[in-house]
Design a protein around this motif. Sequence first.
Motif, PDB file in Angstrom:
ATOM      1  N   LYS A 253       0.849  -1.178   0.000  1.00  0.00           N
ATOM      2  CA  LYS A 253       0.000   0.000   0.000  1.00  0.00           C
ATOM      3  C   LYS A 253       0.892   1.238   0.000  1.00  0.00           C
ATOM      4  O   LYS A 253       1.863   1.314   0.766  1.00  0.00           O
ATOM      5  CB  LYS A 253      -0.881  -0.010   1.264  1.00  0.00           C
ATOM      6  CG  LYS A 253      -1.988   1.005   1.242  1.00  0.00           C
ATOM      7  CD  LYS A 253      -3.103   0.605   2.228  1.00  0.00           C
ATOM      8  CE  LYS A 253      -4.299   1.531   2.073  1.00  0.00           C
ATOM      9  NZ  LYS A 253      -4.241   2.708   2.912  1.00  0.00           N
ATOM     10  N   ASN A 254       0.585   2.162  -0.880  1.00  0.00           N
ATOM     11  CA  ASN A 254       1.352   3.408  -0.954  1.00  0.00           C
ATOM     12  C   ASN A 254       0.437   4.603  -0.754  1.00  0.00           C
ATOM     13  O   ASN A 254      -0.738   4.563  -1.112  1.00  0.00           O
ATOM     14  CB  ASN A 254       2.034   3.534  -2.326  1.00  0.00           C
ATOM     15  CG  ASN A 254       3.041   2.434  -2.553  1.00  0.00           C
ATOM     16  OD1 ASN A 254       3.774   2.077  -1.641  1.00  0.00           O
ATOM     17  ND2 ASN A 254       3.056   1.871  -3.752  1.00  0.00           N
ATOM     18  N   ARG A 255       1.019   5.645  -0.212  1.00  0.00           N
ATOM     19  CA  ARG A 255       0.273   6.884  -0.049  1.00  0.00           C
ATOM     20  C   ARG A 255       0.685   7.806  -1.192  1.00  0.00           C
ATOM     21  O   ARG A 255       1.844   8.234  -1.284  1.00  0.00           O
ATOM     22  CB  ARG A 255       0.634   7.510   1.299  1.00  0.00           C
ATOM     23  CG  ARG A 255      -0.115   8.794   1.565  1.00  0.00           C
ATOM     24  CD  ARG A 255       0.080   9.203   3.035  1.00  0.00           C
ATOM     25  NE  ARG A 255      -0.602  10.471   3.264  1.00  0.00           N
ATOM     26  CZ  ARG A 255      -0.005  11.545   3.736  1.00  0.00           C
ATOM     27  NH1 ARG A 255       1.282  11.525   4.048  1.00  0.00           N
ATOM     28  NH2 ARG A 255      -0.701  12.659   3.922  1.00  0.00           N
ATOM     29  N   ILE A 256      -0.251   8.063  -2.085  1.00  0.00           N
ATOM     30  CA  ILE A 256       0.026   8.935  -3.239  1.00  0.00           C
ATOM     31  C   ILE A 256      -0.758  10.218  -3.028  1.00  0.00           C
ATOM     32  O   ILE A 256      -1.958  10.176  -2.757  1.00  0.00           O
ATOM     33  CB  ILE A 256      -0.464   8.282  -4.555  1.00  0.00           C
ATOM     34  CG1 ILE A 256       0.049   6.852  -4.698  1.00  0.00           C
ATOM     35  CG2 ILE A 256      -0.130   9.154  -5.759  1.00  0.00           C
ATOM     36  CD1 ILE A 256       1.382   6.669  -5.302  1.00  0.00           C
ATOM     37  N   ARG A 257      -0.099  11.328  -3.144  1.00  0.00           N
ATOM     38  CA  ARG A 257      -0.803  12.616  -3.095  1.00  0.00           C
ATOM     39  C   ARG A 257      -0.538  13.326  -4.418  1.00  0.00           C
ATOM     40  O   ARG A 257       0.582  13.292  -4.935  1.00  0.00           O
ATOM     41  CB  ARG A 257      -0.309  13.459  -1.926  1.00  0.00           C
ATOM     42  CG  ARG A 257      -0.733  12.885  -0.566  1.00  0.00           C
ATOM     43  CD  ARG A 257      -0.182  13.724   0.585  1.00  0.00           C
ATOM     44  NE  ARG A 257       1.263  13.692   0.623  1.00  0.00           N
ATOM     45  CZ  ARG A 257       2.031  14.740   0.941  1.00  0.00           C
ATOM     46  NH1 ARG A 257       1.496  15.890   1.255  1.00  0.00           N
ATOM     47  NH2 ARG A 257       3.352  14.622   0.952  1.00  0.00           N
ATOM     48  N   LYS A 258      -1.573  13.949  -4.952  1.00  0.00           N
ATOM     49  CA  LYS A 258      -1.446  14.582  -6.272  1.00  0.00           C
ATOM     50  C   LYS A 258      -1.167  16.071  -6.133  1.00  0.00           C
ATOM     51  O   LYS A 258      -1.663  16.727  -5.219  1.00  0.00           O
ATOM     52  CB  LYS A 258      -2.742  14.377  -7.075  1.00  0.00           C
ATOM     53  CG  LYS A 258      -3.024  12.907  -7.420  1.00  0.00           C
ATOM     54  CD  LYS A 258      -2.092  12.409  -8.505  1.00  0.00           C
ATOM     55  CE  LYS A 258      -2.132  10.903  -8.698  1.00  0.00           C
ATOM     56  NZ  LYS A 258      -3.277  10.363  -9.350  1.00  0.00           N
ATOM     57  N   ASP A 259      -0.383  16.601  -7.088  1.00  0.00           N
ATOM     58  CA  ASP A 259      -0.116  18.043  -7.187  1.00  0.00           C
ATOM     59  C   ASP A 259       0.301  18.645  -5.847  1.00  0.00           C
ATOM     60  O   ASP A 259      -0.398  19.467  -5.266  1.00  0.00           O
ATOM     61  CB  ASP A 259      -1.348  18.767  -7.742  1.00  0.00           C
ATOM     62  CG  ASP A 259      -1.692  18.269  -9.137  1.00  0.00           C
ATOM     63  OD1 ASP A 259      -0.749  17.955  -9.894  1.00  0.00           O
ATOM     64  OD2 ASP A 259      -2.882  18.147  -9.459  1.00  0.00           O
ATOM     65  N   VAL A 260       1.445  18.208  -5.394  1.00  0.00           N
ATOM     66  CA  VAL A 260       1.952  18.632  -4.085  1.00  0.00           C
ATOM     67  C   VAL A 260       3.018  19.723  -4.265  1.00  0.00           C
ATOM     68  O   VAL A 260       3.859  19.644  -5.159  1.00  0.00           O
ATOM     69  CB  VAL A 260       2.550  17.419  -3.330  1.00  0.00           C
ATOM     70  CG1 VAL A 260       3.186  17.840  -2.021  1.00  0.00           C
ATOM     71  CG2 VAL A 260       1.459  16.373  -3.099  1.00  0.00           C
ATOM     72  N   THR A 261       2.956  20.729  -3.391  1.00  0.00           N
ATOM     73  CA  THR A 261       3.955  21.800  -3.430  1.00  0.00           C
ATOM     74  C   THR A 261       5.255  21.313  -2.798  1.00  0.00           C
ATOM     75  O   THR A 261       5.245  20.765  -1.698  1.00  0.00           O
ATOM     76  CB  THR A 261       3.430  23.025  -2.653  1.00  0.00           C
ATOM     77  OG1 THR A 261       2.212  23.438  -3.264  1.00  0.00           O
ATOM     78  CG2 THR A 261       4.431  24.165  -2.685  1.00  0.00           C
ATOM     79  N   VAL A 262       6.356  21.512  -3.511  1.00  0.00           N
ATOM     80  CA  VAL A 262       7.684  21.123  -3.039  1.00  0.00           C
ATOM     81  C   VAL A 262       8.552  22.381  -3.072  1.00  0.00           C
ATOM     82  O   VAL A 262       8.333  23.257  -3.911  1.00  0.00           O
ATOM     83  CB  VAL A 262       8.289  20.039  -3.967  1.00  0.00           C
ATOM     84  CG1 VAL A 262       9.683  19.639  -3.510  1.00  0.00           C
ATOM     85  CG2 VAL A 262       7.386  18.810  -4.030  1.00  0.00           C
TER      86      VAL A 262
END
Length: 496
Positions: A253-262
């Motif tokens: 299981k992976n935690r994917i977050r979309k369009d994240v500010t870096v």
Amino acid sequence: MKKRLPLWLLCGVMAAGGAVCGAQSAQDQLTVDAKLNQELVRLGGQLMLAGKAYEYDEHLADDIGPRLTGSANYEKAVAWAEDEFKQMGLKNVHGESWTIPATWEPEGVATARMIAPHEQALHLVSEGWSPSTPPGGVRGGVFYLDDASVEGVKAAAAKIKDSIVLVDGDSLRKHPGQPFGKLFDALDLLEGEGARALVLGLGAVNNAPSMVGVTDFKGTEANIVTANLGMEDTLLLKRLLAKGPVEIEFSFKNRIRKDVTVHNVVAEIPGSGDNGEYVIVGGHLDSWNPGTGAQDNGTGASSVLAVAQAIEALGLKPRRTMRFILFGGEEEGLVGSLRYAHAHAADAGKCVGDFVSDSGAEAPKGWYVFGRKDEADAVTVLKPLLTGLDAWNTTDSGQFTFSTDEGPFLVEGIPSFVLWTGVEKYMQLHHKPSDTFDKVDPRDLNLGVAVVGMTAYAFADSPTTLKHYSATEVEDELKGIKSLDEYKDMQAHGLF
Ligand SMILES: [Zn+2]
């Protein structure tokens, strides 16, 4: 002894009079006068005897830990670095934000086993930027793809359908020198051909994972579940496949977050001159997760901080601004440095050199100069000083041209350098669980940091600078070091 007319002064006069000053002239070199020489000796001594890189790296690797781009740990490292730069007294300390299409972090531990021809546990983890497996995991027969190219995938389409596709180093070597982009093109097709999952057998000895990432230089989520299988398990599956069908199953299981500010971190030591020129001292702050990124690239990031700290501690005032940059997203395809270079393209003409460290902390040899003779000549000017560090050589190897954050600056024609170190021990731990602080040798690390600091400072303070290459000259340069195909491939993928 000949005296050289300071041509940069002459240029100013001519420019004021409306004449165009030619790009190529006797000023296209590095000049070390007595004052600069003395400052370089002091800086080298400071970095060797009182340099802070080892201490910074311990904090990054042990106290913060793995720094996947966009993760909480990564942003913790950003905040820490900004704070350190401020405490040193640097100016214009700030984060520059950009958006990554996806971040990726594993949640919990993967499970994996071979079901047929017999049951056995497998050493498998999720590959970076892979989606989670579907509920219940992935289960199916393994098909070994011996040719990981677009043609190879198309030729094997019937066998790929409904299979778990195994790709290893031999599959990649079928087309030696195949640019990354072409590999991604091939792997992208697997989902459309109906594969259940992709398993990369690129792991290391003792079944340790070695992360590669399966994005496309852009930080996007992979379109197919992708796992990373240990080396011995990969070899076992291949031997068994030669005898008959092999079935495996795995789940993660992976935690994917979309369009994240870096954030990239930027800090400056302002130049004493006011012509807007600057040098970049850079390295990436992000890392892979199986280890703690102590040498990829904790030591490089620490070098950036340590050089700034030493210059401030000595009260040195370079002629040009020294801009210190810690990039994110390098492991996903130089994403942070590409964004930085694009955002600051209008300013690129003022950058007289960029100096990047990203090959671990083995003893330095000198610099990668990517086929530029003027850069090699500049290092030769520093040879009397760098000889003391046993690191005055240059190499034209194009092996790593687009492997780290100098690439986006090199293609803009900026004189670009990457610290050249030994990599024998480094390649054993690169992207693996063993990339940890215990492997870092403080003396070898300081030698490299001193080379970076002295060379970058020399470029910041030399009365003369190297020229910028035109687009044609850049292409000639890349052709000469056999990196032009890779550049064209990256252009075709919309990166440059
Ligand atoms: Zn790296």
